[in-house]
Scaffold this active site. Structure first.
Site, PDB file in Angstrom:
ATOM      1  N   ILE A   9       0.820  -1.224   0.000  1.00  0.00           N
ATOM      2  CA  ILE A   9       0.000   0.000   0.000  1.00  0.00           C
ATOM      3  C   ILE A   9       0.848   1.266   0.000  1.00  0.00           C
ATOM      4  O   ILE A   9       0.383   2.326  -0.454  1.00  0.00           O
ATOM      5  CB  ILE A   9      -0.994   0.004   1.185  1.00  0.00           C
ATOM      6  CG1 ILE A   9      -2.060   1.089   0.975  1.00  0.00           C
ATOM      7  CG2 ILE A   9      -0.262   0.208   2.528  1.00  0.00           C
ATOM      8  CD1 ILE A   9      -3.330   0.860   1.717  1.00  0.00           C
ATOM      9  N   SER A 125       3.802  -9.211 -14.201  1.00  0.00           N
ATOM     10  CA  SER A 125       4.538  -8.149 -14.900  1.00  0.00           C
ATOM     11  C   SER A 125       4.911  -8.542 -16.322  1.00  0.00           C
ATOM     12  O   SER A 125       5.248  -9.705 -16.602  1.00  0.00           O
ATOM     13  CB  SER A 125       5.824  -7.848 -14.120  1.00  0.00           C
ATOM     14  OG  SER A 125       6.711  -7.092 -14.909  1.00  0.00           O
ATOM     15  N   GLU A 127       7.635  -7.955 -17.475  1.00  0.00           N
ATOM     16  CA  GLU A 127       9.024  -8.435 -17.410  1.00  0.00           C
ATOM     17  C   GLU A 127       9.084  -9.945 -17.596  1.00  0.00           C
ATOM     18  O   GLU A 127      10.139 -10.491 -17.919  1.00  0.00           O
ATOM     19  CB  GLU A 127       9.658  -8.047 -16.069  1.00  0.00           C
ATOM     20  CG  GLU A 127      10.216  -6.639 -16.012  1.00  0.00           C
ATOM     21  CD  GLU A 127      11.481  -6.457 -16.844  1.00  0.00           C
ATOM     22  OE1 GLU A 127      12.445  -7.196 -16.647  1.00  0.00           O
ATOM     23  OE2 GLU A 127      11.491  -5.556 -17.704  1.00  0.00           O
ATOM     24  N   TYR A 149      14.274 -10.674 -10.971  1.00  0.00           N
ATOM     25  CA  TYR A 149      12.928 -10.124 -10.760  1.00  0.00           C
ATOM     26  C   TYR A 149      11.922 -10.805 -11.699  1.00  0.00           C
ATOM     27  O   TYR A 149      10.865 -11.275 -11.261  1.00  0.00           O
ATOM     28  CB  TYR A 149      12.941  -8.606 -10.995  1.00  0.00           C
ATOM     29  CG  TYR A 149      11.560  -7.991 -11.055  1.00  0.00           C
ATOM     30  CD1 TYR A 149      10.869  -7.660  -9.893  1.00  0.00           C
ATOM     31  CD2 TYR A 149      10.929  -7.746 -12.286  1.00  0.00           C
ATOM     32  CE1 TYR A 149       9.594  -7.099  -9.947  1.00  0.00           C
ATOM     33  CE2 TYR A 149       9.661  -7.189 -12.349  1.00  0.00           C
ATOM     34  CZ  TYR A 149       8.996  -6.862 -11.182  1.00  0.00           C
ATOM     35  OH  TYR A 149       7.735  -6.320 -11.245  1.00  0.00           O
TER      36      TYR A 149
HETATM   37  P1  NAP Z   1       6.614  -0.097  -5.604  1.00  0.00           P
HETATM   38  O1  NAP Z   1       6.262   1.341  -5.700  1.00  0.00           O
HETATM   39  O2  NAP Z   1       8.053  -0.497  -5.625  1.00  0.00           O
HETATM   40  O3  NAP Z   1       5.931  -0.664  -4.255  1.00  0.00           O
HETATM   41  C1  NAP Z   1       6.308  -1.903  -3.723  1.00  0.00           C
HETATM   42  C2  NAP Z   1       5.568  -2.110  -2.409  1.00  0.00           C
HETATM   43  O4  NAP Z   1       5.924  -3.396  -1.880  1.00  0.00           O
HETATM   44  C3  NAP Z   1       5.903  -1.084  -1.319  1.00  0.00           C
HETATM   45  O5  NAP Z   1       4.721  -0.737  -0.645  1.00  0.00           O
HETATM   46  C4  NAP Z   1       6.825  -1.867  -0.392  1.00  0.00           C
HETATM   47  O6  NAP Z   1       6.809  -1.396   0.941  1.00  0.00           O
HETATM   48  C5  NAP Z   1       6.158  -3.238  -0.472  1.00  0.00           C
HETATM   49  N1  NAP Z   1       7.006  -4.307   0.031  1.00  0.00           N
HETATM   50  C6  NAP Z   1       8.235  -4.665  -0.396  1.00  0.00           C
HETATM   51  N2  NAP Z   1       8.695  -5.700   0.335  1.00  0.00           N
HETATM   52  C7  NAP Z   1       7.720  -6.004   1.250  1.00  0.00           C
HETATM   53  C8  NAP Z   1       7.605  -6.972   2.271  1.00  0.00           C
HETATM   54  N3  NAP Z   1       8.568  -7.862   2.527  1.00  0.00           N
HETATM   55  N4  NAP Z   1       6.458  -6.997   3.001  1.00  0.00           N
HETATM   56  C9  NAP Z   1       5.459  -6.124   2.766  1.00  0.00           C
HETATM   57  N5  NAP Z   1       5.530  -5.163   1.821  1.00  0.00           N
HETATM   58  C10 NAP Z   1       6.645  -5.117   1.064  1.00  0.00           C
HETATM   59  O7  NAP Z   1       5.906  -0.943  -6.764  1.00  0.00           O
HETATM   60  P2  NAP Z   1       4.672  -0.520  -7.721  1.00  0.00           P
HETATM   61  O8  NAP Z   1       5.205   0.165  -8.920  1.00  0.00           O
HETATM   62  O9  NAP Z   1       3.601   0.078  -6.910  1.00  0.00           O
HETATM   63  O10 NAP Z   1       4.204  -1.964  -8.229  1.00  0.00           O
HETATM   64  C11 NAP Z   1       3.224  -2.717  -7.516  1.00  0.00           C
HETATM   65  C12 NAP Z   1       3.339  -4.173  -7.921  1.00  0.00           C
HETATM   66  O11 NAP Z   1       3.131  -4.304  -9.323  1.00  0.00           O
HETATM   67  C13 NAP Z   1       4.703  -4.811  -7.655  1.00  0.00           C
HETATM   68  O12 NAP Z   1       4.482  -6.155  -7.329  1.00  0.00           O
HETATM   69  C14 NAP Z   1       5.412  -4.706  -8.991  1.00  0.00           C
HETATM   70  O13 NAP Z   1       6.405  -5.704  -9.094  1.00  0.00           O
HETATM   71  C15 NAP Z   1       4.255  -4.936  -9.925  1.00  0.00           C
HETATM   72  N6  NAP Z   1       4.358  -4.325 -11.255  1.00  0.00           N
HETATM   73  C16 NAP Z   1       4.638  -3.001 -11.381  1.00  0.00           C
HETATM   74  C17 NAP Z   1       4.675  -2.431 -12.645  1.00  0.00           C
HETATM   75  C18 NAP Z   1       4.973  -0.962 -12.831  1.00  0.00           C
HETATM   76  O14 NAP Z   1       5.304  -0.565 -13.950  1.00  0.00           O
HETATM   77  N7  NAP Z   1       4.820  -0.128 -11.792  1.00  0.00           N
HETATM   78  C19 NAP Z   1       4.419  -3.222 -13.767  1.00  0.00           C
HETATM   79  C20 NAP Z   1       4.114  -4.572 -13.599  1.00  0.00           C
HETATM   80  C21 NAP Z   1       4.066  -5.119 -12.334  1.00  0.00           C
HETATM   81  P3  NAP Z   1       7.887  -0.322   1.516  1.00  0.00           P
HETATM   82  O15 NAP Z   1       7.275   1.028   1.291  1.00  0.00           O
HETATM   83  O16 NAP Z   1       7.967  -0.706   2.933  1.00  0.00           O
HETATM   84  O17 NAP Z   1       9.155  -0.517   0.747  1.00  0.00           O
HETATM   85  O1  G4F Z   2      12.062   2.313 -15.526  1.00  0.00           O
HETATM   86  P1  G4F Z   2      12.767   1.011 -15.510  1.00  0.00           P
HETATM   87  O2  G4F Z   2      13.730   0.779 -14.406  1.00  0.00           O
HETATM   88  O3  G4F Z   2      11.645  -0.101 -15.577  1.00  0.00           O
HETATM   89  P2  G4F Z   2      11.670  -1.672 -15.952  1.00  0.00           P
HETATM   90  O4  G4F Z   2      13.008  -2.260 -15.758  1.00  0.00           O
HETATM   91  O5  G4F Z   2      11.061  -1.815 -17.301  1.00  0.00           O
HETATM   92  O6  G4F Z   2      10.724  -2.298 -14.842  1.00  0.00           O
HETATM   93  C1  G4F Z   2       9.485  -1.680 -14.473  1.00  0.00           C
HETATM   94  O7  G4F Z   2       8.455  -2.176 -15.288  1.00  0.00           O
HETATM   95  C2  G4F Z   2       8.189  -3.591 -15.135  1.00  0.00           C
HETATM   96  C3  G4F Z   2       7.057  -3.946 -16.099  1.00  0.00           C
HETATM   97  O8  G4F Z   2       7.581  -4.284 -17.351  1.00  0.00           O
HETATM   98  C4  G4F Z   2       7.802  -3.841 -13.683  1.00  0.00           C
HETATM   99  F1  G4F Z   2       7.484  -5.157 -13.524  1.00  0.00           F
HETATM  100  C5  G4F Z   2       8.955  -3.451 -12.777  1.00  0.00           C
HETATM  101  O9  G4F Z   2       8.577  -3.656 -11.414  1.00  0.00           O
HETATM  102  C6  G4F Z   2       9.258  -1.971 -12.992  1.00  0.00           C
HETATM  103  O10 G4F Z   2       8.152  -1.220 -12.541  1.00  0.00           O
HETATM  104  O11 G4F Z   2      13.573   0.824 -16.890  1.00  0.00           O
HETATM  105  C7  G4F Z   2      12.954   0.955 -18.147  1.00  0.00           C
HETATM  106  C8  G4F Z   2      14.006   0.930 -19.245  1.00  0.00           C
HETATM  107  C9  G4F Z   2      14.987  -0.252 -19.165  1.00  0.00           C
HETATM  108  O12 G4F Z   2      15.149  -0.817 -20.442  1.00  0.00           O
HETATM  109  C10 G4F Z   2      16.281   0.379 -18.712  1.00  0.00           C
HETATM  110  O13 G4F Z   2      17.467  -0.295 -19.177  1.00  0.00           O
HETATM  111  O14 G4F Z   2      14.805   2.102 -19.134  1.00  0.00           O
HETATM  112  C11 G4F Z   2      16.161   1.754 -19.336  1.00  0.00           C
HETATM  113  N1  G4F Z   2      17.014   2.755 -18.704  1.00  0.00           N
HETATM  114  C12 G4F Z   2      17.943   3.517 -19.356  1.00  0.00           C
HETATM  115  N2  G4F Z   2      18.587   4.299 -18.466  1.00  0.00           N
HETATM  116  C13 G4F Z   2      17.060   3.047 -17.394  1.00  0.00           C
HETATM  117  C14 G4F Z   2      18.059   4.019 -17.244  1.00  0.00           C
HETATM  118  N3  G4F Z   2      16.349   2.575 -16.338  1.00  0.00           N
HETATM  119  C15 G4F Z   2      16.616   3.091 -15.112  1.00  0.00           C
HETATM  120  N4  G4F Z   2      15.896   2.639 -14.052  1.00  0.00           N
HETATM  121  N5  G4F Z   2      17.593   4.048 -14.925  1.00  0.00           N
HETATM  122  C16 G4F Z   2      18.345   4.538 -15.948  1.00  0.00           C
HETATM  123  O15 G4F Z   2      19.229   5.382 -15.748  1.00  0.00           O
END
Ligand code: NAP
Ligand code: G4F
Length: 327
Positions: A9, A125, A127, A149
């Site tokens: 959350i 995801s 990913e 991941y």
């Molecule tokens: P986020 O901002 O990194 O949030 C992750 C959350 O997980 C935080 O609230 C964190 O709490 C909690 N957490 C981590 N370890 C925990 C543990 N051991 N016990 C309880 N809580 C824990 O991620 P998000 O972008 O909101 O993504 C939400 C979910 O969707 C994740 O599972 C992510 O992998 C997945 N997802 C995200 C994307 C994207 O593009 N955003 C895409 C596909 C899937 P703390 O605040 O305490 O660290």
């Molecule tokens: O923003 P990113 O770190 O996101 P990434 O690796 O795609 O993962 C995010 O999306 C996933 C869904 O497909 C989630 F599951 C995951 O939890 C997360 O939310 O990187 C995006 C792209 C990559 O290709 C990376 O190599 O941006 C490229 N990039 C280039 N320069 C960079 C940077 N990424 C980061 N974080 N920082 C850089 O300086």
């Protein structure tokens, strides 16, 4: 009154999902883990809300999960908690696998033990598609994860399907492509770039260092995506979906859009730094959203350009008002 339990959350998606469920009239319970410094900035605006509650526990501690479910007795469980930053998963693969893979199993077991009628959502995801086997990616596209991941997410995804099929549970998995927002963590590339563009515009930074500018992502807006999660748990039958925009941009195009929003040329400010390259890259992701349209009546409401503009404007506001990035 229906109750929802959200893990993660304090994260980007968890905070928007809490906003949505409270607006829908639900009672919301969020799992919080103990930290030396609290990181509740994304949900501070909900403090004091009469239907908002926080519960202590950890995804790695199944007793804390079962106790929470026994006390709350929710109708819905959204499992969003994870170690979600891909580069860190090479630095700490075991810790990432513990929370992002085994954590899903812990939550599923807690649901199975306490109340098999709970409706369960797993945050899968794009990913998982990694080195993509076909384009665009859909539910039937084979997985080829490229990081600890991604491998962990495949485990959680299949475990969710396995519990649905083994125990007749209402368990669904949303394969969400990248989604971003004003609440995105600073380590992810969109927010890193919008924060840099705002600071460079105001003369507080000179440049930003990035890795692979050629990578392409299907980037959507997080508030649109939590709406898809809610729709998934309100289907007649549990069913998984791909949630995306169906359009992709490169990191270079992201830079162009963010710097244009502040009338700057990204080429004058973006530096390449090999430290931000990954041991194995996901070069391209593009989702097929036809099933989400048909089954959930869902489609994205916010374009990539609109989202980047919102993010840059929010970061300019923070810089102009001396507000920290996590506010
Ligand atoms: P986020 O901002 O990194 O949030 C992750 C959350 O997980 C935080 O609230 C964190 O709490 C909690 N957490 C981590 N370890 C925990 C543990 N051991 N016990 C309880 N809580 C824990 O991620 P998000 O972008 O909101 O993504 C939400 C979910 O969707 C994740 O599972 C992510 O992998 C997945 N997802 C995200 C994307 C994207 O593009 N955003 C895409 C596909 C899937 P703390 O605040 O305490 O660290
Ligand atoms: O923003 P990113 O770190 O996101 P990434 O690796 O795609 O993962 C995010 O999306 C996933 C869904 O497909 C989630 F599951 C995951 O939890 C997360 O939310 O990187 C995006 C792209 C990559 O290709 C990376 O190599 O941006 C490229 N990039 C280039 N320069 C960079 C940077 N990424 C980061 N974080 N920082 C850089 O300086």
């Amino acid at each position: 009154m229906d109750k929802a339990f959200i893990t993660g959350i304090t994260g980007q998606d968890g905070s928007y999902l809490a906003d949505l469920l409270l607006a829908e009239g639900l009672e919301v319970h969020g799992l919080i883990r103990r930290k030396a410094s609290a990181s509740n900035w994304r949900i501070n605006h909900l403090a004091g809300h009469e239907r908002m509650h926080l519960v202590n526990g950890d995804l790695l501690d199944v007793s804390s999960l079962t106790r929470s479910l026994q006390e709350i007795r929710p109708k819905y469980v959204f499992n969003l908690a994870a170690q979600s930053f891909v580069p860190f998963s090479w630095e700490a693969p075991e810790a990432t696998s513990s929370v992002t893979a085994i954590g899903v199993l812990n939550m599923l077991e807690a649901v199975r033990m306490v109340d098999k009628d709970i409706r369960f959502y797993q945050a899968s995801s794009s990913e998982m598609f990694g080195k993509v086997r076909e384009t665009p990616q859909q539910l039937t596209t084979p997985f080829y994860p490229r990081s600890p991941y991604g491998v962990s997410k495949v485990f959680g995804h299949w475990m969710t399907i396995n519990y649905r099929e083994s125990y007749d549970m209402f368990a669904c998995s949303g394969i969400l492509f990248n989604h971003e927002s004003e609440r995105r963590g600073l380590e992810f590339v969109t927010r890193k770039v919008t924060w840099a563009a705002a600071n460079i515009k105001r003369g507080k930074m000179d440049s930003v260092s990035l890795g692979n500018l050629d990578a392409k992502r299907d980037w959507g807006y997080a508030p649109d995506y939590v709406d898809a999660m809610w729709r998934m748990l309100n289907q007649d039958e549990p069913q998984d979906y791909v949630i995306a925009t169906g359009e992709q941009s490169s990191v270079q195009e992201l830079c162009q859009a963010a710097f244009e929003a502040v009338d700057l040329n990204y080429e004058d400010h973006v530096k390449l730094d090999p430290r931000f390259l990954r041991p194995a890259e996901v070069n391209t992701l593009l989702g097929d959203i036809s099933e989400a349209g048909k089954g959930l009546d869902w489609k994205p409401q916010t374009s990539f350009a609109q989202m980047i503009t919102k993010m840059v404007e929010a970061d300019l506001h923070r810089v102009d008002n001396n507000i920290s990035w996590e506010t």
